[in-house]
Scaffold this motif. Structure first.
Motif, PDB file in Angstrom:
ATOM      1  N   HIS A  87      40.296  36.218  33.142  1.00 18.68           N
ATOM      2  CA  HIS A  87      40.346  35.746  31.757  1.00 18.68           C
ATOM      3  C   HIS A  87      39.227  34.735  31.470  1.00 18.68           C
ATOM      4  N   GLY A  88      38.003  35.081  31.869  1.00 16.47           N
ATOM      5  CA  GLY A  88      36.837  34.262  31.574  1.00 16.47           C
ATOM      6  C   GLY A  88      36.493  33.215  32.605  1.00 16.47           C
ATOM      7  N   THR A  89      37.373  32.945  33.558  1.00 14.44           N
ATOM      8  CA  THR A  89      37.097  31.951  34.604  1.00 14.44           C
ATOM      9  C   THR A  89      36.580  32.667  35.840  1.00 14.44           C
ATOM     10  N   ARG A  90      35.421  32.233  36.331  1.00 10.63           N
ATOM     11  CA  ARG A  90      34.889  32.841  37.543  1.00 10.63           C
ATOM     12  C   ARG A  90      35.706  32.393  38.744  1.00 10.63           C
ATOM     13  N   VAL A  91      36.097  33.358  39.580  1.00  5.44           N
ATOM     14  CA  VAL A  91      36.958  33.075  40.720  1.00  5.44           C
ATOM     15  C   VAL A  91      36.403  33.770  41.959  1.00  5.44           C
ATOM     16  N   PRO A  92      36.796  33.301  43.152  1.00  4.83           N
ATOM     17  CA  PRO A  92      36.427  34.020  44.375  1.00  4.83           C
ATOM     18  C   PRO A  92      37.082  35.395  44.416  1.00  4.83           C
ATOM     19  N   GLU A  93      36.530  36.269  45.233  1.00  4.98           N
ATOM     20  CA  GLU A  93      37.028  37.640  45.308  1.00  4.98           C
ATOM     21  C   GLU A  93      38.505  37.706  45.671  1.00  4.98           C
ATOM     22  N   TRP A  94      38.981  36.814  46.553  1.00  3.10           N
ATOM     23  CA  TRP A  94      40.371  36.906  47.021  1.00  3.10           C
ATOM     24  C   TRP A  94      41.387  36.707  45.895  1.00  3.10           C
ATOM     25  N   VAL A  95      41.005  35.960  44.862  1.00  3.83           N
ATOM     26  CA  VAL A  95      41.928  35.742  43.741  1.00  3.83           C
ATOM     27  C   VAL A  95      42.298  37.069  43.085  1.00  3.83           C
ATOM     28  N   ILE A  96      41.361  37.993  43.039  1.00  8.81           N
ATOM     29  CA  ILE A  96      41.586  39.289  42.404  1.00  8.81           C
ATOM     30  C   ILE A  96      42.118  40.313  43.395  1.00  8.81           C
ATOM     31  N   THR A  97      41.558  40.338  44.602  1.00  7.38           N
ATOM     32  CA  THR A  97      41.891  41.411  45.539  1.00  7.38           C
ATOM     33  C   THR A  97      43.055  41.097  46.463  1.00  7.38           C
TER      34      THR A  97
ATOM     35  N   ARG B 137      34.981  37.681  26.687  1.00  4.51           N
ATOM     36  CA  ARG B 137      34.859  36.997  27.963  1.00  4.51           C
ATOM     37  C   ARG B 137      35.144  37.996  29.075  1.00  4.51           C
ATOM     38  N   PRO B 138      34.493  37.849  30.239  1.00  9.78           N
ATOM     39  CA  PRO B 138      34.688  38.803  31.328  1.00  9.78           C
ATOM     40  C   PRO B 138      36.063  38.652  31.968  1.00  9.78           C
ATOM     41  N   HIS B 139      36.659  39.797  32.299  1.00  9.20           N
ATOM     42  CA  HIS B 139      37.977  39.788  32.948  1.00  9.20           C
ATOM     43  C   HIS B 139      38.220  41.143  33.583  1.00  9.20           C
ATOM     44  N   CYS B 140      38.736  41.122  34.808  1.00  9.69           N
ATOM     45  CA  CYS B 140      39.200  42.342  35.459  1.00  9.69           C
ATOM     46  C   CYS B 140      40.255  41.946  36.476  1.00  9.69           C
ATOM     47  N   ALA B 141      41.401  42.612  36.432  1.00  9.39           N
ATOM     48  CA  ALA B 141      42.524  42.245  37.284  1.00  9.39           C
ATOM     49  C   ALA B 141      42.517  42.956  38.629  1.00  9.39           C
ATOM     50  N   ASP B 142      41.622  43.929  38.841  1.00  4.09           N
ATOM     51  CA  ASP B 142      41.664  44.680  40.096  1.00  4.09           C
ATOM     52  C   ASP B 142      40.292  44.932  40.719  1.00  4.09           C
ATOM     53  N   GLY B 143      39.280  44.176  40.320  1.00  4.07           N
ATOM     54  CA  GLY B 143      37.956  44.359  40.895  1.00  4.07           C
ATOM     55  C   GLY B 143      36.948  43.451  40.231  1.00  4.07           C
ATOM     56  N   PRO B 144      35.658  43.630  40.533  1.00  2.00           N
ATOM     57  CA  PRO B 144      34.639  42.787  39.898  1.00  2.00           C
ATOM     58  C   PRO B 144      34.540  43.074  38.407  1.00  2.00           C
ATOM     59  N   ALA B 145      34.416  42.014  37.621  1.00  2.00           N
ATOM     60  CA  ALA B 145      34.226  42.186  36.178  1.00  2.00           C
ATOM     61  C   ALA B 145      32.766  42.439  35.846  1.00  2.00           C
ATOM     62  N   VAL B 146      31.862  41.945  36.690  1.00  2.00           N
ATOM     63  CA  VAL B 146      30.426  42.120  36.488  1.00  2.00           C
ATOM     64  C   VAL B 146      29.809  42.583  37.804  1.00  2.00           C
ATOM     65  N   ARG B 147      29.051  43.655  37.733  1.00  2.00           N
ATOM     66  CA  ARG B 147      28.355  44.146  38.921  1.00  2.00           C
ATOM     67  C   ARG B 147      26.979  44.642  38.525  1.00  2.00           C
ATOM     68  N   PHE B 148      25.954  44.145  39.227  1.00  2.00           N
ATOM     69  CA  PHE B 148      24.585  44.583  38.978  1.00  2.00           C
ATOM     70  C   PHE B 148      24.208  45.707  39.944  1.00  2.00           C
ATOM     71  N   ARG B 149      23.120  46.368  39.641  1.00  2.00           N
ATOM     72  CA  ARG B 149      22.753  47.573  40.371  1.00  2.00           C
ATOM     73  C   ARG B 149      22.310  47.317  41.813  1.00  2.00           C
ATOM     74  N   ASP B 150      22.037  46.069  42.159  1.00  2.00           N
ATOM     75  CA  ASP B 150      21.696  45.763  43.545  1.00  2.00           C
ATOM     76  C   ASP B 150      22.931  45.399  44.374  1.00  2.00           C
ATOM     77  N   GLY B 151      24.115  45.518  43.779  1.00  2.75           N
ATOM     78  CA  GLY B 151      25.350  45.236  44.497  1.00  2.75           C
ATOM     79  C   GLY B 151      25.896  43.844  44.275  1.00  2.75           C
ATOM     80  N   TRP B 152      25.161  42.965  43.591  1.00  2.46           N
ATOM     81  CA  TRP B 152      25.666  41.617  43.327  1.00  2.46           C
ATOM     82  C   TRP B 152      26.784  41.721  42.296  1.00  2.46           C
ATOM     83  N   GLU B 153      27.942  41.156  42.619  1.00  9.44           N
ATOM     84  CA  GLU B 153      29.094  41.280  41.743  1.00  9.44           C
ATOM     85  C   GLU B 153      29.810  39.953  41.620  1.00  9.44           C
ATOM     86  N   LEU B 154      30.495  39.792  40.493  1.00  6.81           N
ATOM     87  CA  LEU B 154      31.213  38.563  40.173  1.00  6.81           C
ATOM     88  C   LEU B 154      32.616  38.912  39.714  1.00  6.81           C
ATOM     89  N   TYR B 155      33.564  38.048  40.086  1.00  4.34           N
ATOM     90  CA  TYR B 155      34.959  38.251  39.735  1.00  4.34           C
ATOM     91  C   TYR B 155      35.375  37.205  38.699  1.00  4.34           C
TER      92      TYR B 155
END
Length: 329
Positions: free
Chosen positions: A208-218, A187-205
């Motif tokens: 522990h597998g739950t999609r969250v807004p950027e502020w939750v991580i940053t 499952r995707p997870h990153c504690a200090d940035g986007p866990a998924v980022r595509f080459r056009d700049g679209w990124e997701l945070y």
């Protein structure tokens, strides 16, 4: 599925064209996109809403061709390895697929995407049969299996066919995952940035597998958490910030602490909240996969002023009974 290597466009187009031809269709026109975010909006004029829903050829003819000869050749001895394969490989892979691909497509289109249905049915949904195929691969079906494998190898799961057009996306350039569950699902997870980022700049945070807004991580803060209406997002933000920091920032008063008899070496913390409620902060009795122990908070009735009594209440026990615990999970 987890590759971040740029797509091999010639190989993907050749393999997908073979699948189309096997279904009695002409090779499609290909349109490459930089991420699933724009996959639906890049279809033919007036047809974008139908993309991924009209699979009469690939969804019927190709599966029939793949299975008709294979099924006839399968020996009984293949049944047990097939079941074991499904238990230890296919099941966790399907779970990982749901934990990873589904949130990305849902985020791209704001709803349960029809594109997810296509990928699950045509791609991963048939994976258990790979175990059986090795016992009886017929030449006619083997060519199609190889084409399907070549497609997945060249572009991953990021392709969606229409009768005349096939949309293919490049894989993400960044993909950070963790293992979870009894069968090592990903499952995707990153504690200090986007866990998924595509080459056009679209990124997701993800937390522990739950999609969250950027502020939750940053920038998780008690003020932002209190403004959040989504319970799951609030939970993730509090976990990231930490219960003690959240309660301190929120101005909650620490009433009492006590050693946790069911979890030696850790304390129970009882905080006072408005509206005649209190929060008991405890540490999980079980060790997480990364070797840490999760800290969590539980709302308890406002009349409880003893951490042991509050912990006992969450288990439906008396204070005396909880005090005698040797270990809790």
């Amino acid at each position: 599925m987890l590759s971040t290597t740029p797509a091999d466009r010639p190989a993907a187009e050749a393999a997908i064209s073979l699948l189309y031809e096997s279904a009695g269709l002409s090779p499609p026109r290909f349109r490459w996109v930089s991420s699933p975010l724009i996959a639906l909006t890049t279809g033919e004029p007036g047809l974008s809403d139908q993309l991924g829903q009209r699979w009469r050829g690939l969804d019927g003819t190709v599966p029939q061709a793949l299975w008709s000869d294979v099924a006839a050749d399968l020996p009984r001895a293949a049944q047990m390895p097939g079941r074991l394969f499904e238990m230890w490989v296919a099941t966790p892979l399907l779970s990982s697929w749901s934990n990873y691909v589904q949130p990305i497509l849902d985020a791209a289109h704001g709803r349960r995407s029809p594109l997810l249905q296509w990928n699950t049915r045509f791609g991963i949904g048939w994976i258990p049969a790979w175990s059986d195929v090795r016992y009886g691969r017929h030449p006619r079906s083997m060519r199609l299996w190889d084409a399907l494998a070549a497609t997945v190898s060249a572009c991953g799961p990021w392709w969606w066919p229409d009768e005349r057009l096939c949309i293919v996306s490049d894989p993400p350039e960044t993909l950070l995952m963790e293992t979870a569950g009894d069968h090592d699902e990903m499952r995707p997870h990153c504690a200090d940035g986007p866990a998924v980022r595509f080459r056009d700049g679209w990124e997701l945070y993800f937390w522990h597998g739950t999609r969250v807004p950027e502020w939750v991580i940053t920038d998780p803060t008690a003020a932002a958490i209190d403004r959040e209406s989504n319970v799951e997002v609030r939970r993730c933000a509090i976990e990231h910030l930490g219960w003690p920091a959240y309660l301190e920032q929120a101005g909650m008063r620490l009433m009492a602490t006590a050693p946790d008899p069911g979890n030696p070496g850790f304390d129970l913390l009882l905080y006072d909240l408005p509206r005649n409620e209190r929060v008991l902060v405890a540490v999980n009795g079980s060790v997480e996969r990364d070797g840490t122990r999760r800290r969590y908070g539980l709302t308890v009735p406002g009349h409880l002023d003893d951490p042991l009594a509050a912990a006992a209440w969450t288990y439906g026990l008396s204070r005396a009974q909880y005090s005698q615990l040797l270990h809790r999970t």
